[in-house]
Write a protein that holds these residues in place. Structure first.
Motif: not given
Length: 191
Positions: A1-4, A6-10, A12-17, A26-27
């Protein structure tokens, strides 16, 4: 998802965890990737936020609803007939597509260019320019839709939507060379 996204992995982790609320981009990507309803994701995001209760009480929830309207080149029962700008042709338009506060007899349609499919609805009675509004104008190259911005020393700036081209500045002593045919009150796009 980070690649798709353009958001940083962290992020996305913040969203998910970590319970951080995701942004709209992102939505949208999540809806594309999973096939889940974007409206549902957006509503869940809205309800989880600080204004969730207010949004629910004020009926701000988003719905996925597409309507079918009638646009025809042949006369149809009781559909208003709008003239195509600069032509002797008409389209018959479903009344639900017409602005409520403008008499449909004061409207014309202009074929949108720039790769879009649809029409700009023009109020031919409204020619007084306002900063930030779009108009059907002619500045010597034929009629085009442009957004008008007020510039310095009485000049106006003509901005082409979505073309990426440079805006054209018209000085105050040349403003009378710009003919305003009417104000764009809405656009009709179709697939």
């Amino acid at each position: 998802m980070a690649e798709k996204t353009g958001l940083h992995v962290n992020t996305i982790k913040g969203y998910e965890q970590d319970g951080r609320l995701p942004d709209v981009d992102y939505l949208a990507q999540l809806a594309i990737e999973t096939g889940h309803s974007f409206a549902d994701l957006l509503n869940k995001r809205l309800l989880a936020g600080k204004l969730g209760k207010v949004a629910e009480d004020q009926h701000l929830m988003v719905t996925e609803q597409q309507e079918a309207y009638s646009i025809s080149v042949t006369p149809a029962a009781k559909l208003p007939r709008l003239k195509l700008f600069g032509q002797d042709r008409y389209l018959y338009i479903d009344e639900a597509l017409l602005p409520a506060n403008i008499d449909w007899r004061d409207l014309v349609l202009f074929n949108i260019e720039d790769g879009k499919v649809g029409f700009a609805m023009i109020s031919i009675e409204d020619r007084d320019i306002q900063d930030g509004a779009s108009y059907l104008i002619d500045y010597g190259t034929g009629p085009v839709v442009r957004t008008i911005q007020f510039g310095l020393a009485g000049s106006i700036v003509l901005v082409a939507e979505g073309q990426g081209g440079a805006p054209l500045t018209v000085s105050s002593d040349q403003r009378d060379l710009v003919k305003v045919h009417g104000k764009v009150v809405c656009t009709i796009s179709y697939i």
